[in-house]
Design a protein around this motif. Structure first.
Motif, PDB file in Angstrom:
ATOM      1  N   SER A   1       0.829  -1.213   0.000  1.00  0.00           N
ATOM      2  CA  SER A   1       0.000   0.000   0.000  1.00  0.00           C
ATOM      3  C   SER A   1       0.856   1.253   0.000  1.00  0.00           C
ATOM      4  O   SER A   1       1.520   1.553   1.009  1.00  0.00           O
TER       5      SER A   1
ATOM      6  N   GLN B   1      -6.790   8.756   1.680  1.00  0.00           N
ATOM      7  CA  GLN B   1      -6.530   7.333   1.458  1.00  0.00           C
ATOM      8  C   GLN B   1      -7.818   6.552   1.637  1.00  0.00           C
ATOM      9  O   GLN B   1      -8.881   7.148   1.864  1.00  0.00           O
ATOM     10  N   GLY B   2      -7.724   5.218   1.510  1.00  0.00           N
ATOM     11  CA  GLY B   2      -8.939   4.409   1.467  1.00  0.00           C
ATOM     12  C   GLY B   2      -9.794   4.508   2.716  1.00  0.00           C
ATOM     13  O   GLY B   2     -11.021   4.618   2.655  1.00  0.00           O
ATOM     14  N   ARG B   3      -9.139   4.476   3.882  1.00  0.00           N
ATOM     15  CA  ARG B   3      -9.922   4.450   5.126  1.00  0.00           C
ATOM     16  C   ARG B   3     -10.687   5.743   5.345  1.00  0.00           C
ATOM     17  O   ARG B   3     -11.691   5.749   6.055  1.00  0.00           O
TER      18      ARG B   3
ATOM     19  N   GLU C   1     -13.820   5.188   3.570  1.00  0.00           N
ATOM     20  CA  GLU C   1     -14.673   4.295   4.389  1.00  0.00           C
ATOM     21  C   GLU C   1     -15.328   5.087   5.519  1.00  0.00           C
ATOM     22  O   GLU C   1     -16.533   4.974   5.764  1.00  0.00           O
TER      23      GLU C   1
ATOM     24  N   PHE D   1     -11.599  -5.812   5.523  1.00  0.00           N
ATOM     25  CA  PHE D   1     -10.206  -5.455   5.811  1.00  0.00           C
ATOM     26  C   PHE D   1     -10.179  -4.817   7.202  1.00  0.00           C
ATOM     27  O   PHE D   1     -11.204  -4.343   7.684  1.00  0.00           O
TER      28      PHE D   1
ATOM     29  N   THR E   1      -9.158  -1.981   8.536  1.00  0.00           N
ATOM     30  CA  THR E   1      -9.662  -0.606   8.719  1.00  0.00           C
ATOM     31  C   THR E   1     -11.164  -0.535   8.436  1.00  0.00           C
ATOM     32  O   THR E   1     -11.889   0.253   9.046  1.00  0.00           O
ATOM     33  N   THR E   2     -11.612  -1.378   7.508  1.00  0.00           N
ATOM     34  CA  THR E   2     -13.035  -1.392   7.157  1.00  0.00           C
ATOM     35  C   THR E   2     -13.848  -1.903   8.344  1.00  0.00           C
ATOM     36  O   THR E   2     -14.851  -1.315   8.742  1.00  0.00           O
TER      37      THR E   2
ATOM     38  N   THR F   1     -15.082  -7.054  -1.169  1.00  0.00           N
ATOM     39  CA  THR F   1     -13.695  -6.588  -1.271  1.00  0.00           C
ATOM     40  C   THR F   1     -12.994  -7.334  -2.404  1.00  0.00           C
ATOM     41  O   THR F   1     -12.915  -8.567  -2.385  1.00  0.00           O
TER      42      THR F   1
ATOM     43  N   ASN G   1      -8.350  -9.086   0.486  1.00  0.00           N
ATOM     44  CA  ASN G   1      -7.037  -8.959   1.132  1.00  0.00           C
ATOM     45  C   ASN G   1      -6.911  -9.831   2.364  1.00  0.00           C
ATOM     46  O   ASN G   1      -6.013 -10.677   2.455  1.00  0.00           O
TER      47      ASN G   1
ATOM     48  N   CYS H   1      -9.942  -1.654  -3.832  1.00  0.00           N
ATOM     49  CA  CYS H   1      -8.493  -1.375  -3.794  1.00  0.00           C
ATOM     50  C   CYS H   1      -7.685  -2.115  -4.860  1.00  0.00           C
ATOM     51  O   CYS H   1      -6.762  -1.568  -5.443  1.00  0.00           O
TER      52      CYS H   1
ATOM     53  N   SER I   1      -8.625   2.685  -2.231  1.00  0.00           N
ATOM     54  CA  SER I   1      -7.320   3.191  -1.815  1.00  0.00           C
ATOM     55  C   SER I   1      -6.448   3.227  -3.057  1.00  0.00           C
ATOM     56  O   SER I   1      -6.088   2.177  -3.599  1.00  0.00           O
TER      57      SER I   1
ATOM     58  N   LYS J   1      -3.031   1.259  -3.774  1.00  0.00           N
ATOM     59  CA  LYS J   1      -2.876  -0.096  -4.316  1.00  0.00           C
ATOM     60  C   LYS J   1      -2.977   0.010  -5.843  1.00  0.00           C
ATOM     61  O   LYS J   1      -2.048   0.436  -6.498  1.00  0.00           O
TER      62      LYS J   1
HETATM   63  C1  LIG Z   1      -9.006  -4.235   1.104  1.00  0.00           C
HETATM   64  C2  LIG Z   1      -8.592  -2.934   1.712  1.00  0.00           C
HETATM   65  N1  LIG Z   1      -9.505  -2.015   2.027  1.00  0.00           N
HETATM   66  C3  LIG Z   1      -9.167  -0.828   2.552  1.00  0.00           C
HETATM   67  C4  LIG Z   1      -7.860  -0.496   2.794  1.00  0.00           C
HETATM   68  C5  LIG Z   1      -7.539   0.844   3.422  1.00  0.00           C
HETATM   69  O1  LIG Z   1      -6.836   1.667   2.535  1.00  0.00           O
HETATM   70  P1  LIG Z   1      -5.805   2.771   3.090  1.00  0.00           P
HETATM   71  O2  LIG Z   1      -4.631   2.039   3.648  1.00  0.00           O
HETATM   72  O3  LIG Z   1      -5.463   3.584   1.887  1.00  0.00           O
HETATM   73  O4  LIG Z   1      -6.511   3.566   4.125  1.00  0.00           O
HETATM   74  C6  LIG Z   1      -6.862  -1.419   2.482  1.00  0.00           C
HETATM   75  C7  LIG Z   1      -5.435  -1.098   2.752  1.00  0.00           C
HETATM   76  O5  LIG Z   1      -4.567  -1.929   2.828  1.00  0.00           O
HETATM   77  C8  LIG Z   1      -7.228  -2.669   1.914  1.00  0.00           C
HETATM   78  O6  LIG Z   1      -6.320  -3.591   1.575  1.00  0.00           O
END
Ligand SMILES: Cc1ncc(COP(=O)(O)O)c(C=O)c1O
Length: 458
Positions: free
Chosen positions: A53, A100-102, A105, A125, A127-128, A183, A187, A218, A256, A259
């Protein structure tokens, strides 16, 4: 091509030196870090497979984009370029950049998820999951049975269990399910892909119950490549066409860009519902920034826009998926247990199987990841009971379904000889598996404890 070797589809244009701390330095670093590899200084690591990431190498085109980034606070040209690229790829009309991704979310869940609700996902994931739970809702994993069996061979182990989804809806009631999320690739379940047929089936269930459907997108391009390789009817479609079809089945996505955006930072939330988008933008202004930059610099938006177009290049994806498979084959042929088949972005070592003498509450995958660093300076990450163990009322812990060490491969960063070295380290460590002992946690935080916990060897 006449030859079998799949080469890196790029030449190296600028390089970054690697440090080589000796074993004494690595032992000292481990003690200082409380045996938590997140606490190491990156310079203490030889090959860093902690995450894929934000750790990839950007292309010359992306760096060129950085130079033409428009840093205007409002209405930046770079935002409109980014928005158009995301719209064309995903088909979603509302495009909201985030740092970023979180963050995507957090904003989506703050608007759509209420206390007492349930969010089904193939596998959340970390953070999710944390962002769902932070809203007082339940994050429920409904992946197919094969998805939690490291040895089960299935072409799409990331698939959602559609029966279990239906059952969840019957049990909970559709009004208590704000959306279903899938997802791609999965991951936390081993980087495993989800088939188009499964996405279609989830869409159909969501339609029947009037529930919105979101992708955690992602690794959408890696997922598209697996569909091309493994699903009937897709061999002649381009990864880009497959990705477009995947997005067309959903109502929105969180992403995110660190990735499959091939960028060092960034993310976005994209969706079709203008009312939800408007509420998300209000929150965005509070937490990330104005809606035409969302916590990013104009140059980041340029890099992401170019990355999203490069990532579906078939030459890139062929090399990407093959290099992961190459490491998996090497270690597995030497008898090291891994999640099979290998996923897209990472090789997952099966610590539960390699270290049967260490019970889950002594964190076998943590022990294995520490040993890979101590022996060879290779940094991976525990994906097991440290990350996903659930506290029980009696003070014990419900273990995670699997005890894995994830070795995530940064995009376009390491060459085949780096990967050969990693394989050698893994195989060497595995020969001494019997001597390894577990760990106990001596300090932890209330959320996402794996990032900051301190451990002691038993
Ligand atoms: C499947 C998945 N969702 C969400 C995230 C969160 O993304 P970020 O790290 O950019 O906040 C990740 C990060 O590794 C992820 O792999």
């Amino acid at each position: 091509m006449q030859y079998r070797t799949i080469i890196e589809p790029f030449r190296i244009h600028s390089v970054e030196a690697i440090d080589f701390p000796d074993e004494a330095a690595r032992r000292a670093a481990l003690e200082r870090a409380g045996y938590n590899l997140f606490m190491l200084h990156a310079d203490e690591v030889i090959i860093d497979l902690l995450t894929d990431s934000g750790t990839g190498a950007m292309s010359a085109q992306q760096w060129a984009g950085v130079m033409v980034g428009d840093e205007s606070y409002a209405g930046s040209r770079s935002y409109y370029k980014f928005r158009d690229v995301v719209r064309e790829l995903t088909g979603f009309s509302q495009v909201i950049p985030t740092h970023q991704g979180r963050a995507a979310e957090h904003i989506l869940f703050a608007v759509m998820v209420d206390e007492g609700q349930v969010v089904p996902n193939n596998t959340h994931f970390d953070t999710t999951r944390a962002n769902v739970e932070y809203r007082g809702a339940e994050a429920r994993d409904v992946v197919i049975e094969e998805g939690t069996d490291p040895d089960a061979l299935h072409p799409f182990k990331g698939n959602m269990d559609v029966e279990a989804l239906e059952e969840t809806i019957r049990e909970v009631g559709s009004e208590r399910i704000p959306f279903v999320m899938v997802t791609v690739t999965n991951n936390s379940g081993g980087g495993q892909p989800v088939s188009m047929a499964n996405l279609r089936a989830v869409r159909e269930v969501c339609d029947r119950h009037g529930i919105p459907f979101f992708l955690d997108a992602c690794r959408f391009a890696e997922n598209a490549w697996f569909i091309k390789l493994r699903e009937d009817g897709y061999a002649d479609r381009s990864p880009r066409q497959i990705a477009e079809e995947m997005f067309s089945l959903a109502d929105g996505c969180t992403m995110s860009a660190k990735k499959d955006g091939l960028s060092n930072i960034g993310g976005f939330l994209a969706l079709n519902d203008p009312e939800v988008a408007s509420q998300c933008r209000n929150l965005l202004i509070l937490t990330e920034g104005f809606p035409t930059y969302g916590g990013l610099a104009g140059y980041d938006l340029e890099a992401i826009a170019r990355g999203l177009e490069e990532v579906t290049d078939p030459d890139y994806l062929r090399y990407r998926i093959r290099s992961t498979e190459y490491l998996a084959e090497k270690v597995n042929q030497a008898g090291v247990p891994i999640v099979r088949p290998p996923g897209g972005h990472a090789v997952y070592l099966n610590a539960a199987k390699l270290l049967p003498q260490i019970p889950p509450h002594q964190y076998p995958a943590q022990a294995l990841s520490v040993e890979l660093y101590r022996q060879g300076g290779v940094r991976g990450v525990e994906i097991g009971s440290v990350m996903f163990g659930k506290p029980r009322p009696d003070g014990t812990e419900e273990p995670a379904p699997m005890e894995l060490v994830r070795l995530a491969i940064p995009r376009r960063t390491y060459t085949q000889s780096h990967i050969d070295y990693v394989a050698e380290v893994i195989i060497d460590v595995a020969t001494r598996a019997e001597d390894m002992r577990g760990y106990r946690i001596v300090r932890q935080g209330p959320w996402l404890r794996h990032f900051t916990a301190r451990f002691e060897p038993l």
